[in-house]
Design a protein around this motif. Structure first.
Motif, PDB file in Angstrom:
ATOM      1  N   LYS A  27      94.984  64.159  21.556  1.00 46.82           N
ATOM      2  CA  LYS A  27      95.220  65.482  22.148  1.00 46.82           C
ATOM      3  C   LYS A  27      96.169  65.387  23.338  1.00 46.82           C
ATOM      4  O   LYS A  27      97.174  66.094  23.419  1.00 46.82           O
ATOM      5  CB  LYS A  27      93.886  66.098  22.610  1.00 46.82           C
ATOM      6  CG  LYS A  27      92.829  66.152  21.524  1.00 46.82           C
ATOM      7  CD  LYS A  27      91.544  66.768  22.021  1.00 46.82           C
ATOM      8  CE  LYS A  27      90.836  65.981  23.102  1.00 46.82           C
ATOM      9  NZ  LYS A  27      90.165  64.749  22.650  1.00 46.82           N
ATOM     10  N   THR A  28      95.829  64.497  24.276  1.00 48.76           N
ATOM     11  CA  THR A  28      96.674  64.332  25.456  1.00 48.76           C
ATOM     12  C   THR A  28      98.069  63.873  25.060  1.00 48.76           C
ATOM     13  O   THR A  28      99.065  64.336  25.613  1.00 48.76           O
ATOM     14  CB  THR A  28      96.028  63.328  26.428  1.00 48.76           C
ATOM     15  OG1 THR A  28      94.743  63.811  26.798  1.00 48.76           O
ATOM     16  CG2 THR A  28      96.859  63.145  27.671  1.00 48.76           C
ATOM     17  N   THR A  29      98.127  62.978  24.085  1.00 51.02           N
ATOM     18  CA  THR A  29      99.419  62.464  23.638  1.00 51.02           C
ATOM     19  C   THR A  29     100.310  63.608  23.148  1.00 51.02           C
ATOM     20  O   THR A  29     101.481  63.699  23.519  1.00 51.02           O
ATOM     21  CB  THR A  29      99.222  61.428  22.526  1.00 51.02           C
ATOM     22  OG1 THR A  29      98.300  60.454  22.980  1.00 51.02           O
ATOM     23  CG2 THR A  29     100.520  60.767  22.157  1.00 51.02           C
ATOM     24  N   LEU A  32      97.177  73.036  29.148  1.00 53.27           N
ATOM     25  CA  LEU A  32      96.024  72.732  29.998  1.00 53.27           C
ATOM     26  C   LEU A  32      95.223  71.592  29.372  1.00 53.27           C
ATOM     27  O   LEU A  32      94.688  71.733  28.277  1.00 53.27           O
ATOM     28  CB  LEU A  32      95.125  73.961  30.143  1.00 53.27           C
ATOM     29  CG  LEU A  32      95.804  75.236  30.661  1.00 53.27           C
ATOM     30  CD1 LEU A  32      95.869  76.264  29.558  1.00 53.27           C
ATOM     31  CD2 LEU A  32      95.073  75.794  31.854  1.00 53.27           C
ATOM     32  N   ASP A  33      95.164  70.466  30.066  1.00 54.22           N
ATOM     33  CA  ASP A  33      94.463  69.296  29.525  1.00 54.22           C
ATOM     34  C   ASP A  33      93.069  69.205  30.140  1.00 54.22           C
ATOM     35  O   ASP A  33      92.924  68.797  31.287  1.00 54.22           O
ATOM     36  CB  ASP A  33      95.251  68.025  29.814  1.00 54.22           C
ATOM     37  CG  ASP A  33      94.718  66.844  29.004  1.00 54.22           C
ATOM     38  OD1 ASP A  33      93.673  67.003  28.337  1.00 54.22           O
ATOM     39  OD2 ASP A  33      95.346  65.778  29.051  1.00 54.22           O
ATOM     40  N   GLU A  34      92.076  69.599  29.384  1.00 50.71           N
ATOM     41  CA  GLU A  34      90.682  69.565  29.836  1.00 50.71           C
ATOM     42  C   GLU A  34      90.549  70.020  31.286  1.00 50.71           C
ATOM     43  O   GLU A  34      90.072  69.263  32.133  1.00 50.71           O
ATOM     44  CB  GLU A  34      90.107  68.159  29.662  1.00 50.71           C
ATOM     45  CG  GLU A  34      90.361  67.629  28.266  1.00 50.71           C
ATOM     46  CD  GLU A  34      89.420  66.516  27.870  1.00 50.71           C
ATOM     47  OE1 GLU A  34      88.305  66.459  28.415  1.00 50.71           O
ATOM     48  OE2 GLU A  34      89.794  65.714  27.010  1.00 50.71           O
ATOM     49  N   PRO A  35      90.965  71.263  31.576  1.00 52.27           N
ATOM     50  CA  PRO A  35      91.018  71.683  32.978  1.00 52.27           C
ATOM     51  C   PRO A  35      89.647  71.856  33.622  1.00 52.27           C
ATOM     52  O   PRO A  35      89.550  71.926  34.835  1.00 52.27           O
ATOM     53  CB  PRO A  35      91.755  73.025  32.923  1.00 52.27           C
ATOM     54  CG  PRO A  35      91.516  73.532  31.555  1.00 52.27           C
ATOM     55  CD  PRO A  35      91.406  72.334  30.667  1.00 52.27           C
TER      56      PRO A  35
HETATM   57 MG    MG Z   1      92.993  63.284  26.934  1.00 50.02          MG
END
Ligand code: MG
Ligand code: ATP
Lengths: 359, 310
Positions: free
Chosen positions: A57-59, A172-175
């Motif tokens: 996901k982050t990638t 938004l990454d796991e905000p």
């Molecule tokens: Mg991540």
């Protein structure tokens, strides 16, 4: 499946998608972290990337923001290929998991940062910072430093800091990771309303399915670097394309069965149609099952224990083969209390709601 | 202190533990007691003796002080002597330019360390620390070989035809400055590295995402955030180079007068102890004044590090 996703985007926006992710691959050395990721996000749509830790996901988010280059495929925003565009020229705003606020700058200077870097006149910066801080209800905090704010306030600053530059796409990454459960659920609703009100196209990352269901117009469930299914929360929940998706979103019961002549016989005697043949896996949600006295059906087991989840009661029923089937009932429906260790039979309420998978 | 350590025998067990507990609690001044004792013995007492020498007329007979009377003569003489003013100005400008040059050369190295990979970091750390393993005197002598009339630099300049006759670099202000910068560079780099390597890479990414160029990020994020390191490095380099003796003595060729070499001459050659102690006092006071300014400036730029409710 992709056809499905495209249809959904079209119904939501009518116009061309703002963000197109086309067949993106990403490798770290020899390991492939993203595999043929394809996703269109319509104007003003909130799409959630949902998946377990390490699924990429982050990638994918970092490729969209431009921190990393994709090894194959392309990422377009408003029809423009982003490949040659450096990070600081992309119309993309990122809210980082740890907020990444600048500790040496006041709230006002943090929020005004993007405008200063673009050479916006000072008077305009002030007006827009005030405006952005009002949007996230943080008036009066202008001259504080990030270390002097609570976690929730820091997060609002992080959001205001990105909103002030009016990005075309918001990532938004796991905000909500750093927030406690209660603040988390209020912020989820608030943030969704805010994004919707401003109409910003957004991609939201989480590994929490509840959060995904609350926040999103569409959910893209990821598995090992691939997008397994991208669809509305309802569709993901009611018509998962694979047992993986069914297992990841919501509670589910699985059992093995045989498909013959386009039919699968269910353990309570009903049958459903399927295009598959041979060995299949059948899934039913707990709320599509009901308990009955033992003698009323052939699918029998013993109630191990019951769990109260708000207005629901979840019964864990142990089957003769050792498997556990979960059955959920609304509290009012409980005509007769079921005692633990009681012998029961399970019935399927609506056989059309049962899913049949090949794996 | 002697009372405290001898009491356990009298009062029975538990008190020894109590004393240790008190020392480790971090409350009050107890944890600092051992170093305070050392400081009093090796710094405060000698300092008072030094003061008393500087503010009195003494008579010395056969290496011993036979009479001592209070007097401000040495101080007023020093302050009205133009040699003092030029010497201290030279010391100050030498130390300030050394500090500035160390920052100029040290900062890029520390920046490389902060953004570099594992190997870059290792190489930088080794190159920074290795010189500290040899004595300053040895390193200063090395410059004689490099900068001397028949040294490497002149040899190269002559071969390349840049100059016709050897340049006189040794025994000049430039030789001293070059030596000072080289000797003190690690002292600037280490605190910078300590502060900059703690940088969160996400701040740099956030800044780029918000539209900052590389230079913009350096100017608005990396540089201001390294202010504590700059302050520490500058304070250390300034103190060391303002009070240094070896480098000006060796590379300045014995006639380069700065405050430290001046004290040396007054005490060792002309045996004017009172004069020497006044000079030391002036050196110390001026050094402290500059340190206070450096620390005020650092505080001004690092107000944000004071945490909540600052
Ligand atoms: Mg991540
Ligand atoms: N810099 C890197 N070098 C090598 N491998 C990496 C790097 N960053 C991530 N990976 C690998 O890529 C895969 C995907 O990582 P990613 O951070 O995208 O996961 P994620 O879905 O965001 O997980 P999480 O929910 O834990 O944040 C993981 O297997 C991870 O080990």
């Amino acid at each position: 499946m992709m056809q499905n996703a495209a249809d959904n985007a079209a119904t939501l926006s009518q116009a061309a998608p703002v963000l197109r992710i086309g067949a993106v691959d990403k490798y770290f050395g020899a390991t492939q972290v993203l595999q043929n990721c394809t996703l269109d996000v319509g104007d003003g749509e909130i799409v959630t990337l949902l998946g377990p830790s390490g699924c990429g996901k982050t990638t994918l988010l970092r490729c969209i923001a431009g921190f990393w280059d994709a090894d194959a495929g392309r990422i377009e925003i408003d029809g423009q290929d982003m490949t040659p565009v450096p990070v600081n020229r992309r119309p993309v705003g990122v809210v980082f998991q740890s907020y990444a606020l600048f500790p040496h700058l006041t709230v006002a200077r943090n929020v005004g940062y993007a405008l200063r870097m673009r050479g916006t006149p000072a008077s305009e910066i002030e007006a827009r910072v005030t405006e952005a801080l009002r949007t996230v209800s943080l008036e009066g905090f202008e001259s504080r430093y990030p270390a002097q704010l609570s976690g929730g306030q820091q997060q609002r600053v992080a959001i205001a800091r990105v909103l002030v530059m009016q990005p075309r796409v918001l990532l938004l990454d796991e905000p909500f990771n750093a927030l406690d459960a209660k603040l988390r659920s209020t912020m989820q609703v608030e943030l969704r309303q805010l994004i919707k009100q401003l109409g910003i196209t957004s991609i939201f990352v989480t590994h929490d399915q509840e959060e995904a269901l609350t926040m999103s117009d569409r959910i893209a469930v990821m598995r090992g670097g691939r997008i397994e299914q991208a669809a509305t929360p309802d569709e993901i929940f009611d018509r998962p394309v694979s047992s993986y998706v069914a297992d990841f979103v919501g509670t589910s019961n699985f059992w093995d069965a045989q498909a013959e002549a386009g039919q699968v016989t269910l353990p309570d005697g009903q049958s459903v149609e399927t295009g598959l043949s041979g060995k299949v896996r059948v899934m039913s949600r707990p709320h599509n099952l009901r308990l009955a006295p033992e003698e009323q059906g052939p699918w029998r087991g013993v109630v191990l224990f019951q769990r109260h989840i708000g207005p629901l009661i979840e019964y864990h029923v142990e089957m003769p083969d050792g498997a556990t089937i979960k059955v959920a009932a609304i509290r009012q429906d409980r005509v007769r209390p079921v005692r633990d260790r009681a012998a029961v039979s399970i019935g399927i309420i609506d056989s059309a709601q049962v899913s049949v998978f090949a794996d | 202190m002697a009372d405290v350590t001898s009491s356990p025998a009298i009062s029975g067990p538990g008190l020894g533990e109590k004393t240790l507990d008190l020392l480790l609690s971090g409350r009050g001044i107890w944890p600092a007691v051992p170093s305070i004792i050392v400081l009093v013995v090796v710094a405060v007492i000698p300092f008072i003796l030094l003061l008393s020498l500087g503010f009195s007329d003494i008579e010395v007979a056969r290496g011993e002080i036979v009479s001592q009377t209070f007097s401000l003569n040495h101080l007023t003489n020093a302050l009205s002597d133009s040699l003092y003013w030029t010497t201290f100005k030279r010391s100050l400008s030498l130390a300030l330019s050394t500090t500035a040059l160390c920052l100029l050369f040290g900062y890029p190295v520390a920046y490389l360390f902060a953004v570099g990979g594992r190997w870059t970091r290792r190489v930088i750390l080794i190159l920074t620390i290795a010189p500290l393993l040899t004595s300053g005197i040895v390193r200063t002598y090395a410059w004689l070989v490099i900068l001397g009339g028949r040294g490497v630099v002149n040899w190269a300049f002559l071969k390349l035809g840049i100059v016709d006759s050897p340049l006189r670099i040794m025994n000049t202000h430039w030789a001293v400055l070059i030596g000072m910068v080289q000797i003190h560079l690690p002292v600037m780099i280490l605190p910078l590295v300590a502060v900059m390597s703690r940088h969160d890479n996400r701040l740099i990414e956030a800044s780029e995402n918000l539209g900052a160029s590389r230079l913009g990020t350096l100017r608005t994020i990396i540089f201001p955030m390294s202010a504590p390191g700059i302050g520490t490095g500058a304070a250390l380099v300034f103190t060391l180079s303002y009070t240094t003796f070896v480098v000006p003595q060796l590379l300045g060729g014995g006639n380069y007068l700065n405050a430290a070499t001046m004290i040396y001459e007054q005490v060792v050659f002309s045996l004017e102890w009172s004069k020497g102690s006044v000079t030391s006092l002036l050196l110390m006071v001026t050094c402290l004044a500059v340190l206070v300014m450096i620390s005020l400036a650092t505080n001004y730029f690092t107000g944000w590090t004071k945490g909540r409710d600052a």
